[in-house]
Write an enzyme that holds these catalytic residues in place. Structure first.
Site, short mmCIF file in Angstrom:
data_model
loop_
_atom_site.label_atom_id
_atom_site.label_comp_id
_atom_site.label_asym_id
_atom_site.label_seq_id
_atom_site.Cartn_x
_atom_site.Cartn_y
_atom_site.Cartn_z
N HIS A 75 0.87 -1.18 0.00
CA HIS A 75 0.00 0.00 0.00
C HIS A 75 0.90 1.22 0.00
O HIS A 75 1.63 1.47 0.94
CB HIS A 75 -0.92 0.01 1.22
CG HIS A 75 -1.87 1.18 1.21
ND1 HIS A 75 -3.10 1.13 0.59
CD2 HIS A 75 -1.76 2.43 1.73
CE1 HIS A 75 -3.71 2.28 0.73
NE2 HIS A 75 -2.93 3.10 1.42
N CYS A 76 0.84 1.99 -1.07
CA CYS A 76 1.73 3.13 -1.25
C CYS A 76 1.04 4.39 -0.70
O CYS A 76 0.02 4.84 -1.25
CB CYS A 76 2.07 3.32 -2.73
SG CYS A 76 3.24 4.65 -3.04
N VAL A 77 1.59 4.93 0.38
CA VAL A 77 1.06 6.16 0.94
C VAL A 77 1.30 7.32 -0.01
O VAL A 77 0.50 8.26 -0.11
CB VAL A 77 1.71 6.43 2.32
CG1 VAL A 77 1.16 7.71 2.93
CG2 VAL A 77 1.47 5.26 3.25
#
Length: 344
Positions: free
Chosen positions: A191-193
């Site tokens: 999950h890429c912030v």
């Protein structure tokens, strides 16, 4: 008293913003919007200060406009690629399951005497299974989602072993539930912030291209900054300080982007995900696989082809490799294997 006044003023401003922009009511979407706005502002600052301070660049632009035009084109393409990646779906399991169920409903409603394949609203959405007979939303064989998933696991596997305890759906191999998105993602990478969404089967290629473009843009911008400092280091000290501070911060970002680009390039060539590489010993279907064996790799060339030519309207499921396939992957390469392009 002053703190209470500030809080009431802040709440009033937020309420006004929520009334005008309802999307700001969700904290997650609000943080994503702030992050994306900050990234755009950061790009504007680096490009704006460069053209504001560097008179030599302006003169060069007048003589050779194509050079600056290419830089601005890359600048625009990077931002466009960022928003395309952020707005794309990583490939949610629930969407693939709906496509399969919709296909089954349409197949049952189709007249038996008709020779035409059944069509549905999801007619352009395909579900393909690697190493087996692919099924699609217009196919003639209706297969339930549970049976489709069970066929990708070894015989005797219990349904409970691959059913998500949060979504309560059967997970195909290489799937993980993302707690930030609260959904199961096909070929979950991370999950890429920075992007504000998950990276999975549906947008990993776009994510790689965004990193590549961002790295190229950062290197090109750093060259502009270094060129300016070499030519104007003694003219205005306050400009030099601003350029040096920005260049230091940019250098850190470039190092991070280069490492990230190399890491994801390695994942692409070996058909792995970040989650599988980091949590290899905790993933049930990878516990018995030796460290130097890539169970889902189909060779460098085919891995690149599947990664680069992936269609966003296709959900691809990869069944777990059999013991014979793992034993074949474990066998070291010989000179004859190299001539036969076994490594590719």
């Amino acid at each position: 008293m002053v703190a209470g006044l500030c809080r009431s003023l802040r709440d009033g401003v937020l309420d006004r913003c929520v009334d005008v922009f309802p999307c700001l009511a969700d904290p997650a979407r609000r943080s994503n919007l702030v992050l994306r706005a900050a990234l755009v502002v950061l790009h504007l600052i680096y490009a704006g200060i460069l053209f504001l301070f560097d008179d030599d660049l302006i003169e060069k632009t007048k003589k050779e406009p194509w050079y600056t035009a290419l830089y601005l084109l890359l600048w625009i393409a990077t931002l466009v690629q960022y928003f395309l990646t952020a707005g794309s779906s990583p490939g949610y399991v629930i969407d693939a399951m709906r496509a399969v169920n919709q296909r089954n409903v349409t197949y049952r409603k189709a007249p038996l005497a008709s020779k035409q394949p059944a069509s549905s609203k999801n007619g352009s959405l395909l579900v393909a299974v690697e190493g087996g007979s692919g099924t699609n939303s217009q196919g003639s064989n209706a297969t339930s989602w549970a049976k489709l998933v069970m066929d990708m696991y070894p015989p005797g596997t219990s349904v409970r072993n691959f059913t998500c305890s949060y979504c309560h759906v059967e997970q195909p191999p290489r799937t993980k539930h993302c707690h930030d998105c609260d959904r199961c993602v096909l070929q979950f990478d991370h999950h890429c912030v920075w992007i504000g969404t998950c990276i999975g089967q549906g947008n990993h290629c776009r994510f790689w291209w965004y990193i590549c473009e961002e790295t190229a843009l950062g290197l090109w911008t750093a060259i502009f900054y270094v060129t300016y400092l070499q030519a104007n280091i003694t003219r205005a000290w306050w400009k030099d300080v601003i350029m040096i501070v920005l260049l230091i911060f940019l250098s850190i970002l470039i190092i991070f982007l280069l490492l990230l680009l190399l890491f994801h390039s390695y994942l692409v060539l070996t058909n792995q995900t970040t989650y599988e590489l980091v949590r290899r010993r905790r993933i049930s279907y990878l516990r018995g696989v030796p460290e130097r064996v890539y169970p889902f790799s189909k060779g460098v060339c085919r891995n690149l082809y599947n990664f680069c030519c992936f269609r966003t309207n296709i959900y691809t499921f990869e069944p777990l490799p059999t013991p014979l396939e793992l034993e074949e992957k474990l066998r070291p390469y010989t000179f004859l294997d190299v001539l036969k392009c076994r490594c590719c």
